[in-house]
Scaffold this motif. Structure first.
Motif, short mmCIF file in Angstrom:
data_model
loop_
_atom_site.label_atom_id
_atom_site.label_comp_id
_atom_site.label_asym_id
_atom_site.label_seq_id
_atom_site.Cartn_x
_atom_site.Cartn_y
_atom_site.Cartn_z
N GLY A 102 61.16 20.86 41.10
CA GLY A 102 60.05 21.55 40.45
C GLY A 102 60.41 22.96 40.03
N GLU A 103 59.37 23.74 39.78
CA GLU A 103 59.53 25.11 39.29
C GLU A 103 58.84 26.07 40.24
OE1 GLU A 103 57.80 24.89 35.41
OE2 GLU A 103 59.53 23.84 34.58
N VAL A 104 59.50 27.18 40.50
CA VAL A 104 58.95 28.23 41.36
C VAL A 104 59.10 29.58 40.66
CG1 VAL A 104 59.38 26.98 43.51
CG2 VAL A 104 61.14 28.48 42.59
N ASP A 105 58.49 30.62 41.23
CA ASP A 105 58.49 31.93 40.58
C ASP A 105 59.65 32.84 40.98
OD1 ASP A 105 57.64 32.32 43.14
OD2 ASP A 105 55.94 33.59 42.62
N SER A 106 60.42 32.46 42.04
CA SER A 106 61.50 33.35 42.47
C SER A 106 62.51 32.60 43.34
CB SER A 106 60.94 34.53 43.27
OG SER A 106 60.39 34.06 44.48
N GLN A 107 63.65 33.22 43.51
CA GLN A 107 64.67 32.68 44.41
C GLN A 107 64.14 32.68 45.85
OE1 GLN A 107 67.67 31.14 43.71
NE2 GLN A 107 67.67 30.68 45.91
N GLN A 108 63.33 33.67 46.19
CA GLN A 108 62.75 33.73 47.53
C GLN A 108 61.87 32.49 47.80
OE1 GLN A 108 62.64 36.32 45.36
NE2 GLN A 108 64.08 37.72 46.37
N SER A 109 61.19 32.03 46.76
CA SER A 109 60.36 30.83 46.91
C SER A 109 61.23 29.60 47.17
CB SER A 109 59.50 30.61 45.67
OG SER A 109 58.53 31.63 45.56
N ILE A 110 62.36 29.53 46.47
CA ILE A 110 63.30 28.42 46.71
C ILE A 110 63.79 28.46 48.15
CG2 ILE A 110 65.58 27.47 46.15
CD1 ILE A 110 65.12 28.39 43.25
N ASP A 111 64.19 29.64 48.58
CA ASP A 111 64.70 29.80 49.95
C ASP A 111 63.63 29.44 50.98
OD1 ASP A 111 67.06 30.66 48.80
OD2 ASP A 111 66.64 32.81 49.12
#
Length: 137
Positions: A102-111
């Protein structure tokens, strides 16, 4: 002659009684015992095989239900996390391997999503194809 009959009866009668009283040959009883033992062994082997097959099927069903439960827990944790402002994350679990897409707003969200997934019981590994897209919320 009567003496002859008496003597013959003394020899013939015990011989006849001995012939009648002698049990069946030992081989017959042994063969029956062996056949019963073989049947019991075969039945036991079939029962063991059936038990193993049923155990494998139950384990596979348990794995499937376990994967579904892991997926549900991860989705709920992601939605409940105050640091994540995303709803476009798809979670699937197969044999304990979690896939985040999916799609997230930041690398922090992925982490954070990866961290949440890894923290769940039953997760063996986490693969992610999450993409950072500006403006996603």
């Amino acid at each position: 002659m009567s003496l002859l009959y008496k003597r013959l009866s003394l020899v013939i009668l015990p011989a006849a009684l001995l012939a009648v009283a002698t049990p069946a040959p030992a081989g017959t009883a042994e063969n029956a015992g062996k056949a019963i033992d073989e049947t019991v062994e075969k039945t036991g082997a079939v029962m063991d095989s059936t038990k193993e097959t049923l155990g494998e099927k139950a384990e596979q069903t348990g794995d499937y239900l376990g994967d579904a439960a892991v997926t549900a827990k991860i989705k709920a944790a992601i939605l409940a996390d105050p640091l994540l402002k995303v709803l476009q994350i798809h979670v699937t679990t197969t044999d304990g391997v979690v896939m985040l897409k999916g799609e997230v707003d930041s690398q922090q969200s992925i982490d954070r999503c990866t961290e949440i997934a890894r923290s769940m019981k039953g997760v063996k590994s986490v693969d992610t194809t999450l993409l950072v897209v500006k403006g996603v919320s």
